[in-house]
Design a protein around this motif. Structure first.
Motif, short mmCIF file in Angstrom:
data_model
loop_
_atom_site.label_atom_id
_atom_site.label_comp_id
_atom_site.label_asym_id
_atom_site.label_seq_id
_atom_site.Cartn_x
_atom_site.Cartn_y
_atom_site.Cartn_z
N ASP A 126 23.99 27.11 -21.67
CA ASP A 126 23.54 26.40 -22.86
C ASP A 126 22.08 25.97 -22.65
O ASP A 126 21.74 25.39 -21.62
CB ASP A 126 24.46 25.19 -23.04
N PHE A 127 21.22 26.26 -23.64
CA PHE A 127 19.82 25.86 -23.52
C PHE A 127 19.68 24.36 -23.23
O PHE A 127 18.77 23.93 -22.55
CB PHE A 127 19.06 26.20 -24.80
N GLY A 128 20.61 23.57 -23.78
CA GLY A 128 20.54 22.12 -23.61
C GLY A 128 20.84 21.64 -22.21
O GLY A 128 20.56 20.47 -21.87
N THR A 129 21.39 22.50 -21.34
CA THR A 129 21.71 22.10 -19.96
C THR A 129 20.62 22.47 -18.96
O THR A 129 20.69 22.08 -17.80
CB THR A 129 23.03 22.76 -19.50
N ILE A 130 19.62 23.20 -19.41
CA ILE A 130 18.55 23.66 -18.52
C ILE A 130 17.50 22.55 -18.41
O ILE A 130 17.09 21.98 -19.43
CB ILE A 130 17.92 24.96 -19.06
N PRO A 131 17.07 22.19 -17.21
CA PRO A 131 16.18 21.03 -17.05
C PRO A 131 14.83 21.18 -17.74
O PRO A 131 14.29 20.23 -18.29
CB PRO A 131 16.02 20.90 -15.53
N PHE A 132 14.28 22.37 -17.70
CA PHE A 132 13.05 22.64 -18.45
C PHE A 132 13.03 24.12 -18.81
O PHE A 132 13.45 24.97 -18.03
CB PHE A 132 11.78 22.25 -17.68
N ALA A 133 12.59 24.40 -20.02
CA ALA A 133 12.50 25.78 -20.49
C ALA A 133 11.53 25.81 -21.65
O ALA A 133 11.76 25.16 -22.68
CB ALA A 133 13.87 26.31 -20.91
N SER A 134 10.44 26.52 -21.49
CA SER A 134 9.42 26.56 -22.53
C SER A 134 8.93 27.98 -22.75
O SER A 134 8.98 28.82 -21.84
CB SER A 134 8.24 25.65 -22.18
N ILE A 135 8.48 28.22 -23.95
CA ILE A 135 7.97 29.53 -24.36
C ILE A 135 6.57 29.33 -24.92
O ILE A 135 6.32 28.35 -25.64
CB ILE A 135 8.87 30.15 -25.44
N ARG A 136 5.68 30.24 -24.60
CA ARG A 136 4.37 30.22 -25.26
C ARG A 136 4.01 31.64 -25.67
O ARG A 136 4.24 32.59 -24.92
CB ARG A 136 3.29 29.62 -24.35
N ALA A 161 20.23 22.79 -28.30
CA ALA A 161 21.43 22.48 -27.52
C ALA A 161 22.65 23.14 -28.15
O ALA A 161 22.79 23.20 -29.38
CB ALA A 161 21.62 20.97 -27.43
N GLY A 162 23.54 23.65 -27.30
CA GLY A 162 24.74 24.32 -27.79
C GLY A 162 24.53 25.78 -28.11
O GLY A 162 25.45 26.45 -28.59
N HIS A 163 23.32 26.31 -27.84
CA HIS A 163 23.02 27.70 -28.13
C HIS A 163 22.62 28.44 -26.86
O HIS A 163 22.14 27.84 -25.89
CB HIS A 163 21.87 27.81 -29.15
N THR A 164 22.80 29.76 -26.88
CA THR A 164 22.42 30.59 -25.74
C THR A 164 21.49 31.73 -26.14
O THR A 164 21.23 32.63 -25.33
CB THR A 164 23.67 31.17 -25.06
N SER A 165 21.01 31.72 -27.37
CA SER A 165 20.07 32.76 -27.81
C SER A 165 19.18 32.20 -28.90
O SER A 165 19.52 31.20 -29.57
CB SER A 165 20.82 33.99 -28.34
N MET A 166 18.02 32.84 -29.09
CA MET A 166 17.09 32.41 -30.13
C MET A 166 16.16 33.55 -30.52
O MET A 166 15.99 34.51 -29.77
CB MET A 166 16.26 31.21 -29.67
N VAL A 167 15.58 33.42 -31.70
CA VAL A 167 14.52 34.31 -32.16
C VAL A 167 13.21 33.55 -32.01
O VAL A 167 13.02 32.49 -32.61
CB VAL A 167 14.73 34.75 -33.62
N MET A 168 12.31 34.07 -31.18
CA MET A 168 11.06 33.36 -30.90
C MET A 168 10.05 33.53 -32.03
O MET A 168 9.47 32.56 -32.53
CB MET A 168 10.48 33.86 -29.58
N GLY A 169 9.80 34.77 -32.43
CA GLY A 169 8.81 35.03 -33.46
C GLY A 169 8.71 36.51 -33.75
O GLY A 169 9.22 37.34 -32.98
N VAL A 170 8.05 36.83 -34.86
CA VAL A 170 7.90 38.23 -35.26
C VAL A 170 6.44 38.50 -35.65
O VAL A 170 5.86 37.78 -36.47
CB VAL A 170 8.81 38.57 -36.47
N PHE A 171 5.87 39.52 -35.03
CA PHE A 171 4.60 40.07 -35.48
C PHE A 171 4.91 41.15 -36.51
O PHE A 171 5.81 41.97 -36.29
CB PHE A 171 3.81 40.65 -34.31
N TYR A 172 4.20 41.12 -37.63
CA TYR A 172 4.49 42.10 -38.68
C TYR A 172 3.18 42.59 -39.32
O TYR A 172 2.18 41.87 -39.33
CB TYR A 172 5.41 41.50 -39.75
N LYS A 173 3.24 43.81 -39.80
CA LYS A 173 2.05 44.46 -40.35
C LYS A 173 2.12 44.43 -41.87
O LYS A 173 3.11 44.88 -42.45
CB LYS A 173 1.96 45.90 -39.84
N LYS A 174 1.09 43.89 -42.51
CA LYS A 174 1.03 43.81 -43.96
C LYS A 174 -0.33 44.30 -44.42
O LYS A 174 -1.36 43.78 -43.99
CB LYS A 174 1.27 42.37 -44.43
N ASN A 175 -0.34 45.33 -45.27
CA ASN A 175 -1.59 45.94 -45.74
C ASN A 175 -2.48 46.35 -44.56
O ASN A 175 -3.70 46.19 -44.59
CB ASN A 175 -2.35 44.99 -46.66
#
Length: 204
Positions: A126-136, A161-175
């Protein structure tokens, strides 16, 4: 640009001097779980295996390829994964990314219209049980951070908290121009394939 995005914000990747941004990194830093011993015994550490992955989709939202710990390089060579970290920081936060995915947008197959980044807890911690976890998510290289677009504190933010997966972000092409959508949303998925399917259904 000098932007640190919040969830749901979108930006253009054209820099203030008019040049297009090309080199993107997604870095993930996390720690092992500290377990208290019985009867005041010394504490032990439990390894945590988080997995950053990158899914490529066409303009028609068809999955083209996934770069992850079992496939460290995209077919066109534009995306590299630093390799699988199976433990996290065992001796406290060293401030360094445990896994880094790098993207050279200029080398991407022209058929790719979406580049999505997801995170999964391989052993189900569970993400909520990890002492530190960061994304940049930033412009630069694994050894040089030029500009940070988005950061997520998934250990400190109670919404993860209570989750084990996530969507961080999406790069997308427009015009013909690349943009970034800072998603930062936990999902109910358990496995990478499920999270990739969630991206294709909800976030493209």
């Amino acid at each position: 640009m000098a932007i640190n995005l919040q969830k749901g914000q979108r930006i253009s990747l054209e820099k203030s001097n008019g040049t297009k941004l090309q080199n993107i990194c997604v870095g993930i830093n996390w720690g092992a779980i500290e377990k208290k011993g019985l009867f005041g015994m010394s504490k032990t550490k439990e390894a945590v295996d988080l997995d950053g992955s990158c899914a490529l989709f066409s303009e028609q939202k068809q999955l083209q390829e996934v770069v992850y710990f079992g496939n460290l390089r995209s077919q066109d060579g534009s995306i590299h994964h630093s390799g699988d970290d199976l433990t996290g920081d065992m001796n406290g936060n060293d401030g360094l990314d445990n896994e880094v995915i790098t993207v050279d947008l200029s080398r991407l197959n022209p058929n790719v219209n979406y580049v999505a980044f997801v995170l999964n807890s391989f052993r189900g911690h569970d993400f909520g049980t990890i002492p530190f976890a960061s994304i940049r998510i930033y412009e630069g290289t694994p050894s040089r951070v030029n500009e940070v677009f988005a950061t997520y504190d998934i250990a400190g933010d109670t919404s993860f908290a209570g989750h084990t997966s996530m969507v961080m972000g999406v790069f997308y092409k427009k015009n013909g121009e690349w943009k970034f959508n800072a998603i930062g949303e936990p999902t109910r998925d358990r496995k990478l394939q499920e999270t990739v399917d969630t991206v294709s259904r909800q976030y493209l």
